[in-house]
Scaffold this motif. Structure first.
Motif, PDB file in Angstrom:
ATOM      1  N   GLU A   1       0.834  -1.192   0.000  1.00 51.17           N
ATOM      2  CA  GLU A   1       0.000   0.000   0.000  1.00 51.17           C
ATOM      3  C   GLU A   1       0.880   1.257   0.000  1.00 51.17           C
ATOM      4  OE1 GLU A   1      -3.946  -1.723   2.334  1.00 51.17           O
ATOM      5  OE2 GLU A   1      -2.785  -0.062   3.181  1.00 51.17           O
ATOM      6  N   ARG A   2       0.298   2.329  -0.456  1.00 55.14           N
ATOM      7  CA  ARG A   2       1.004   3.597  -0.418  1.00 55.14           C
ATOM      8  C   ARG A   2       1.238   4.016   1.029  1.00 55.14           C
ATOM      9  NH1 ARG A   2      -1.964   7.946  -3.813  1.00 55.14           N
ATOM     10  NH2 ARG A   2      -3.383   7.866  -2.021  1.00 55.14           N
ATOM     11  N   GLU A   3       2.411   4.556   1.307  1.00 59.09           N
ATOM     12  CA  GLU A   3       2.739   4.959   2.671  1.00 59.09           C
ATOM     13  C   GLU A   3       3.326   6.360   2.703  1.00 59.09           C
ATOM     14  OE1 GLU A   3       5.717   2.440   4.400  1.00 59.09           O
ATOM     15  OE2 GLU A   3       7.228   2.921   2.898  1.00 59.09           O
ATOM     16  N   PHE A   4       3.101   7.004   3.811  1.00 58.49           N
ATOM     17  CA  PHE A   4       3.618   8.341   4.060  1.00 58.49           C
ATOM     18  C   PHE A   4       5.136   8.293   4.206  1.00 58.49           C
ATOM     19  CE2 PHE A   4       3.849  12.542   5.802  1.00 58.49           C
ATOM     20  CZ  PHE A   4       4.749  12.475   6.852  1.00 58.49           C
ATOM     21  N   VAL A   5       5.812   9.278   3.631  1.00 60.25           N
ATOM     22  CA  VAL A   5       7.266   9.377   3.768  1.00 60.25           C
ATOM     23  C   VAL A   5       7.646  10.610   4.585  1.00 60.25           C
ATOM     24  CG1 VAL A   5       9.453   9.695   2.539  1.00 60.25           C
ATOM     25  CG2 VAL A   5       7.700   8.164   1.605  1.00 60.25           C
ATOM     26  N   ALA A   6       7.140  11.784   4.159  1.00 62.89           N
ATOM     27  CA  ALA A   6       7.500  13.026   4.855  1.00 62.89           C
ATOM     28  C   ALA A   6       6.548  14.129   4.423  1.00 62.89           C
ATOM     29  CB  ALA A   6       8.933  13.430   4.523  1.00 62.89           C
ATOM     30  N   HIS A   7       6.419  15.137   5.282  1.00 58.96           N
ATOM     31  CA  HIS A   7       5.705  16.336   4.857  1.00 58.96           C
ATOM     32  C   HIS A   7       6.340  17.572   5.459  1.00 58.96           C
ATOM     33  CE1 HIS A   7       2.470  16.077   8.314  1.00 58.96           C
ATOM     34  NE2 HIS A   7       3.548  16.697   8.723  1.00 58.96           N
ATOM     35  N   ILE A   8       6.014  18.705   4.852  1.00 57.47           N
ATOM     36  CA  ILE A   8       6.565  19.977   5.276  1.00 57.47           C
ATOM     37  C   ILE A   8       5.477  21.038   5.202  1.00 57.47           C
ATOM     38  CG2 ILE A   8       7.439  20.474   2.932  1.00 57.47           C
ATOM     39  CD1 ILE A   8       9.814  21.928   4.314  1.00 57.47           C
ATOM     40  N   TYR A   9       5.384  21.832   6.249  1.00 54.93           N
ATOM     41  CA  TYR A   9       4.416  22.920   6.298  1.00 54.93           C
ATOM     42  C   TYR A   9       5.028  24.180   5.683  1.00 54.93           C
ATOM     43  CZ  TYR A   9       2.121  19.871   9.675  1.00 54.93           C
ATOM     44  OH  TYR A   9       1.517  18.808  10.293  1.00 54.93           O
ATOM     45  N   TRP A  10       4.175  25.123   5.332  1.00 50.50           N
ATOM     46  CA  TRP A  10       4.682  26.354   4.736  1.00 50.50           C
ATOM     47  C   TRP A  10       5.453  27.188   5.760  1.00 50.50           C
ATOM     48  CZ3 TRP A  10      -0.393  25.116   5.457  1.00 50.50           C
ATOM     49  CH2 TRP A  10      -1.123  25.886   6.369  1.00 50.50           C
ATOM     50  N   ILE A  11       5.250  26.888   7.061  1.00 54.15           N
ATOM     51  CA  ILE A  11       6.033  27.580   8.080  1.00 54.15           C
ATOM     52  C   ILE A  11       7.304  26.813   8.410  1.00 54.15           C
ATOM     53  CG2 ILE A  11       4.106  28.811   9.094  1.00 54.15           C
ATOM     54  CD1 ILE A  11       3.920  26.585  11.186  1.00 54.15           C
ATOM     55  N   GLY A  12       7.536  25.701   7.722  1.00 52.83           N
ATOM     56  CA  GLY A  12       8.808  25.016   7.812  1.00 52.83           C
ATOM     57  C   GLY A  12       8.867  23.763   8.658  1.00 52.83           C
ATOM     58  N   GLY A  13       7.848  23.470   9.446  1.00 55.66           N
ATOM     59  CA  GLY A  13       7.886  22.253  10.241  1.00 55.66           C
ATOM     60  C   GLY A  13       7.817  21.016   9.357  1.00 55.66           C
ATOM     61  N   THR A  14       8.477  19.946   9.805  1.00 59.46           N
ATOM     62  CA  THR A  14       8.512  18.710   9.030  1.00 59.46           C
ATOM     63  C   THR A  14       8.192  17.506   9.908  1.00 59.46           C
ATOM     64  OG1 THR A  14      10.883  18.440   9.449  1.00 59.46           O
ATOM     65  CG2 THR A  14      10.255  19.617   7.430  1.00 59.46           C
ATOM     66  N   ASN A  15       7.770  16.439   9.247  1.00 54.78           N
ATOM     67  CA  ASN A  15       7.608  15.137   9.895  1.00 54.78           C
ATOM     68  C   ASN A  15       8.062  14.059   8.931  1.00 54.78           C
ATOM     69  OD1 ASN A  15       6.223  15.358  12.638  1.00 54.78           O
ATOM     70  ND2 ASN A  15       4.919  16.666  11.382  1.00 54.78           N
ATOM     71  N   TYR A  16       8.572  12.964   9.477  1.00 54.61           N
ATOM     72  CA  TYR A  16       9.080  11.872   8.664  1.00 54.61           C
ATOM     73  C   TYR A  16       8.561  10.533   9.177  1.00 54.61           C
ATOM     74  CZ  TYR A  16      12.499  15.291   7.039  1.00 54.61           C
ATOM     75  OH  TYR A  16      13.100  16.397   6.490  1.00 54.61           O
ATOM     76  N   ALA A  17       8.440   9.600   8.257  1.00 50.37           N
ATOM     77  CA  ALA A  17       8.175   8.227   8.661  1.00 50.37           C
ATOM     78  C   ALA A  17       9.413   7.699   9.381  1.00 50.37           C
ATOM     79  CB  ALA A  17       7.873   7.372   7.439  1.00 50.37           C
ATOM     80  N   ASP A  18       9.202   6.821  10.337  1.00 54.23           N
ATOM     81  CA  ASP A  18      10.330   6.279  11.104  1.00 54.23           C
ATOM     82  C   ASP A  18      11.342   5.589  10.185  1.00 54.23           C
ATOM     83  OD1 ASP A  18       8.380   5.288  14.027  1.00 54.23           O
ATOM     84  OD2 ASP A  18       9.283   7.209  13.464  1.00 54.23           O
ATOM     85  N   SER A  19      10.853   4.988   9.121  1.00 56.80           N
ATOM     86  CA  SER A  19      11.722   4.218   8.236  1.00 56.80           C
ATOM     87  C   SER A  19      12.715   5.082   7.461  1.00 56.80           C
ATOM     88  CB  SER A  19      10.882   3.401   7.253  1.00 56.80           C
ATOM     89  OG  SER A  19      10.056   4.268   6.479  1.00 56.80           O
TER      90      SER A  19
END
Length: 121
Positions: free
Chosen positions: A43-61
């Protein structure tokens, strides 16, 4: 918003690639931008995202190996992928949403067509 990914290809394990996603159609300066991937048979999985104010999140992998960034002047978001592993092989998709998207929410309004990344041994 139209999203076009580029930069995929064949790379050896341990190598790096930089993916780009060019957005057109309107300003995406207040969009959450994300990368997802879908490996064969999975299945498709989340890798990373970034907000316009610069915050980021990543998949643990991918944490510590991948870096997401954006250049709002060029309407482009990037994904630098270091220390690539065989299991990183997938089609990588860019996605956009005109709001904060807070994990575990992964609902995005716009998607690119994907770019294939193949990691070889």
């Amino acid at each position: 918003v139209r999203l076009v990914e580029s930069g995929g290809g064949l790379v050896q394990a341990g190598g790096f690639l930089i993916l780009s996603c060019a957005a057109s159609g309107r300003s995406y300066s207040r969009y959450t931008m994300a990368w997802f991937r879908q490996a064969p048979g999975k299945e498709r999985e989340f890798v990373a995202h970034i907000y316009w104010i610069g915050g980021t999140n990543y998949a643990d992998s991918v944490k510590g190996r991948f870096t997401i960034s954006r250049d709002d002047a060029k309407n482009t978001v990037f994904l630098r992928m270091n220390s690539l592993k065989l299991e990183d092989t997938a089609v990588y998709y860019c996605a956009a949403a005109p709001r904060f998207v807070v994990l575990p929410d992964v609902k995005y309004d716009y998607w690119g067509q994907g770019t294939l990344v193949t990691v070889s041994s």
